[in-house]
Motif scaffolding. Sequence first.
Motif, PDB file in Angstrom:
ATOM      1  N   GLN A 242       0.828  -1.204   0.000  1.00  0.00           N
ATOM      2  CA  GLN A 242       0.000   0.000   0.000  1.00  0.00           C
ATOM      3  C   GLN A 242       0.865   1.258   0.000  1.00  0.00           C
ATOM      4  OE1 GLN A 242      -2.892   0.082   3.141  1.00  0.00           O
ATOM      5  NE2 GLN A 242      -3.544   2.158   2.716  1.00  0.00           N
ATOM      6  N   ILE A 243       1.933   1.249   0.787  1.00  0.00           N
ATOM      7  CA  ILE A 243       2.803   2.423   0.886  1.00  0.00           C
ATOM      8  C   ILE A 243       3.579   2.653  -0.411  1.00  0.00           C
ATOM      9  CG2 ILE A 243       4.847   3.359   2.037  1.00  0.00           C
ATOM     10  CD1 ILE A 243       3.876   1.896   4.585  1.00  0.00           C
ATOM     11  N   PHE A 244       4.189   1.593  -0.942  1.00  0.00           N
ATOM     12  CA  PHE A 244       5.089   1.760  -2.083  1.00  0.00           C
ATOM     13  C   PHE A 244       4.351   1.883  -3.402  1.00  0.00           C
ATOM     14  CE2 PHE A 244       8.077   0.500   1.118  1.00  0.00           C
ATOM     15  CZ  PHE A 244       9.292   1.072   0.732  1.00  0.00           C
ATOM     16  N   SER A 245       3.109   1.413  -3.480  1.00  0.00           N
ATOM     17  CA  SER A 245       2.374   1.495  -4.743  1.00  0.00           C
ATOM     18  C   SER A 245       2.001   2.931  -5.095  1.00  0.00           C
ATOM     19  CB  SER A 245       1.120   0.618  -4.695  1.00  0.00           C
ATOM     20  OG  SER A 245       0.219   1.081  -3.709  1.00  0.00           O
ATOM     21  N   LYS A 246       2.168   3.867  -4.156  1.00  0.00           N
ATOM     22  CA  LYS A 246       1.940   5.281  -4.466  1.00  0.00           C
ATOM     23  C   LYS A 246       2.938   5.783  -5.504  1.00  0.00           C
ATOM     24  CE  LYS A 246       0.237   6.352   0.203  1.00  0.00           C
ATOM     25  NZ  LYS A 246       0.498   7.118   1.438  1.00  0.00           N
ATOM     26  N   PHE A 247       4.056   5.067  -5.680  1.00  0.00           N
ATOM     27  CA  PHE A 247       5.128   5.548  -6.549  1.00  0.00           C
ATOM     28  C   PHE A 247       5.214   4.786  -7.865  1.00  0.00           C
ATOM     29  CE2 PHE A 247       6.105   6.472  -2.175  1.00  0.00           C
ATOM     30  CZ  PHE A 247       6.458   7.810  -2.222  1.00  0.00           C
ATOM     31  N   GLY A 248       4.382   3.770  -8.044  1.00  0.00           N
ATOM     32  CA  GLY A 248       4.409   2.998  -9.277  1.00  0.00           C
ATOM     33  C   GLY A 248       3.854   1.601  -9.046  1.00  0.00           C
ATOM     34  N   THR A 249       3.921   0.788 -10.073  1.00  0.00           N
ATOM     35  CA  THR A 249       3.374  -0.564 -10.003  1.00  0.00           C
ATOM     36  C   THR A 249       4.328  -1.489  -9.254  1.00  0.00           C
ATOM     37  OG1 THR A 249       2.220  -0.248 -12.106  1.00  0.00           O
ATOM     38  CG2 THR A 249       2.545  -2.519 -11.344  1.00  0.00           C
ATOM     39  N   VAL A 250       3.861  -2.020  -8.123  1.00  0.00           N
ATOM     40  CA  VAL A 250       4.637  -2.998  -7.365  1.00  0.00           C
ATOM     41  C   VAL A 250       4.342  -4.381  -7.941  1.00  0.00           C
ATOM     42  CG1 VAL A 250       4.999  -4.078  -5.110  1.00  0.00           C
ATOM     43  CG2 VAL A 250       4.668  -1.600  -5.276  1.00  0.00           C
TER      44      VAL A 250
ATOM     45  N   GLN B  78       9.950  -5.282  -5.735  1.00  0.00           N
ATOM     46  CA  GLN B  78      10.284  -5.014  -7.133  1.00  0.00           C
ATOM     47  C   GLN B  78       9.210  -4.163  -7.807  1.00  0.00           C
ATOM     48  OE1 GLN B  78      11.320  -8.462  -9.472  1.00  0.00           O
ATOM     49  NE2 GLN B  78      10.949  -7.423 -11.419  1.00  0.00           N
ATOM     50  N   PHE B  79       9.649  -3.019  -8.367  1.00  0.00           N
ATOM     51  CA  PHE B  79       8.775  -2.167  -9.172  1.00  0.00           C
ATOM     52  C   PHE B  79       8.850  -2.598 -10.635  1.00  0.00           C
ATOM     53  CE2 PHE B  79       9.122   0.812  -5.595  1.00  0.00           C
ATOM     54  CZ  PHE B  79       7.837   1.335  -5.544  1.00  0.00           C
ATOM     55  N   SER B  80       7.917  -2.124 -11.424  1.00  0.00           N
ATOM     56  CA  SER B  80       7.946  -2.397 -12.860  1.00  0.00           C
ATOM     57  C   SER B  80       8.998  -1.554 -13.570  1.00  0.00           C
ATOM     58  CB  SER B  80       6.567  -2.142 -13.480  1.00  0.00           C
ATOM     59  OG  SER B  80       6.175  -0.794 -13.278  1.00  0.00           O
ATOM     60  N   ASP B  81       9.439  -0.447 -12.929  1.00  0.00           N
ATOM     61  CA  ASP B  81      10.368   0.485 -13.569  1.00  0.00           C
ATOM     62  C   ASP B  81      11.391   0.969 -12.545  1.00  0.00           C
ATOM     63  OD1 ASP B  81      11.542   2.925 -14.668  1.00  0.00           O
ATOM     64  OD2 ASP B  81       9.953   2.879 -16.156  1.00  0.00           O
ATOM     65  N   PRO B  82      12.690   0.995 -12.888  1.00  0.00           N
ATOM     66  CA  PRO B  82      13.706   1.485 -11.948  1.00  0.00           C
ATOM     67  C   PRO B  82      13.469   2.918 -11.488  1.00  0.00           C
ATOM     68  CG  PRO B  82      14.757   0.330 -13.779  1.00  0.00           C
ATOM     69  CD  PRO B  82      13.302   0.472 -14.134  1.00  0.00           C
ATOM     70  N   VAL B  83      12.874   3.760 -12.356  1.00  0.00           N
ATOM     71  CA  VAL B  83      12.620   5.153 -11.967  1.00  0.00           C
ATOM     72  C   VAL B  83      11.634   5.216 -10.803  1.00  0.00           C
ATOM     73  CG1 VAL B  83      11.652   7.359 -12.733  1.00  0.00           C
ATOM     74  CG2 VAL B  83      13.184   6.085 -14.239  1.00  0.00           C
ATOM     75  N   ASN B  84      10.623   4.330 -10.810  1.00  0.00           N
ATOM     76  CA  ASN B  84       9.675   4.282  -9.696  1.00  0.00           C
ATOM     77  C   ASN B  84      10.379   3.880  -8.403  1.00  0.00           C
ATOM     78  OD1 ASN B  84       7.373   2.845 -12.019  1.00  0.00           O
ATOM     79  ND2 ASN B  84       7.409   4.972 -11.364  1.00  0.00           N
ATOM     80  N   ALA B  85      11.316   2.936  -8.518  1.00  0.00           N
ATOM     81  CA  ALA B  85      12.090   2.523  -7.347  1.00  0.00           C
ATOM     82  C   ALA B  85      12.914   3.681  -6.814  1.00  0.00           C
ATOM     83  CB  ALA B  85      12.998   1.341  -7.716  1.00  0.00           C
ATOM     84  N   GLN B  86      13.487   4.458  -7.715  1.00  0.00           N
ATOM     85  CA  GLN B  86      14.282   5.617  -7.293  1.00  0.00           C
ATOM     86  C   GLN B  86      13.407   6.655  -6.585  1.00  0.00           C
ATOM     87  OE1 GLN B  86      15.712   8.422 -10.299  1.00  0.00           O
ATOM     88  NE2 GLN B  86      17.734   8.318  -9.377  1.00  0.00           N
ATOM     89  N   GLN B  87      12.239   6.920  -7.144  1.00  0.00           N
ATOM     90  CA  GLN B  87      11.341   7.905  -6.537  1.00  0.00           C
ATOM     91  C   GLN B  87      10.898   7.450  -5.147  1.00  0.00           C
ATOM     92  OE1 GLN B  87       8.369   8.113  -9.617  1.00  0.00           O
ATOM     93  NE2 GLN B  87       9.302   9.884 -10.593  1.00  0.00           N
ATOM     94  N   ALA B  88      10.594   6.160  -5.005  1.00  0.00           N
ATOM     95  CA  ALA B  88      10.176   5.630  -3.703  1.00  0.00           C
ATOM     96  C   ALA B  88      11.313   5.720  -2.690  1.00  0.00           C
ATOM     97  CB  ALA B  88       9.712   4.183  -3.852  1.00  0.00           C
TER      98      ALA B  88
END
Length: 275
Positions: free
Chosen positions: A166-174, A191-201
Amino acid sequence: MYGSSPNSMTANGSDSKKQRLDESPPSRVLHIRKLPNEVSETEVIALGLPFGKVTNILMLKGKNQAFLELGTEEAAVTMVNYYTAVTPQVRNTPVFIQYSNHKELKTDSALNQRAQAVLQAVSAVQDGSSPSSDPGVLDLTPPPSPVLRIIIDNMFYPVTLDVLQQIFSKFGTVMKIITFTKNNQFQALLQFSDPVNAQQAKLSLDGQNIYNSCCTLRIDFSKLVNVNVKYNNDKSRDYTRPDLPTGDGESTNKDHSLLDGTHPQRNSFASHGSI
């Protein structure tokens, strides 16, 4: 006040937006609107990083808007053209980007200290020099992996897999999560679908508390680029594979060998404190 008139800032019609975009001459200053509440400077800067040097930023948090200045007009044109074809998103929320009427941003550095600190870190990375060792300056190097390694410090309350999602999905697709205990610490691979989402989180959540004054997130990039999930249960889940069996509660991953000994966390809390 930077940008266009208040009426044009708050206009909602897609036709009027397209018309303004077509009529506005190119500028290296971009006007970003409809940002999520409590968005950070780093998340806005991350929108521009793939296109070139970011030289200034002005946040209008009360209006959910920001102005982003790129190093060249060419970089800004490339960014606008890209986001015309691909809807820009921050925390999984679509935002709107157009050229500003201003050719440069003039900001009071005394009132814009946080943004300036972040920009210094960006400049150090983009210029090839070493980022500041000041812990208050965030590291904005390109994300090496879509997988985050998460450690929960000061864990007074259980943290479930669903809470993390719930917390991390605010930044992209978990896509996948594995939770486990290692060195007497509750940890997770997410694991996110995109490295940029991981960086933002990572930039937004590292050091934040899940609940008030406890359950502090410590986040780093994993050496993995893919998490291997065998079972969908309380300790591991692959959101792209709902057909996976529940297994016997065991989950494995080649990044570490101490996943056993993890006990399912079944309590879930609706309130997430400072997040």
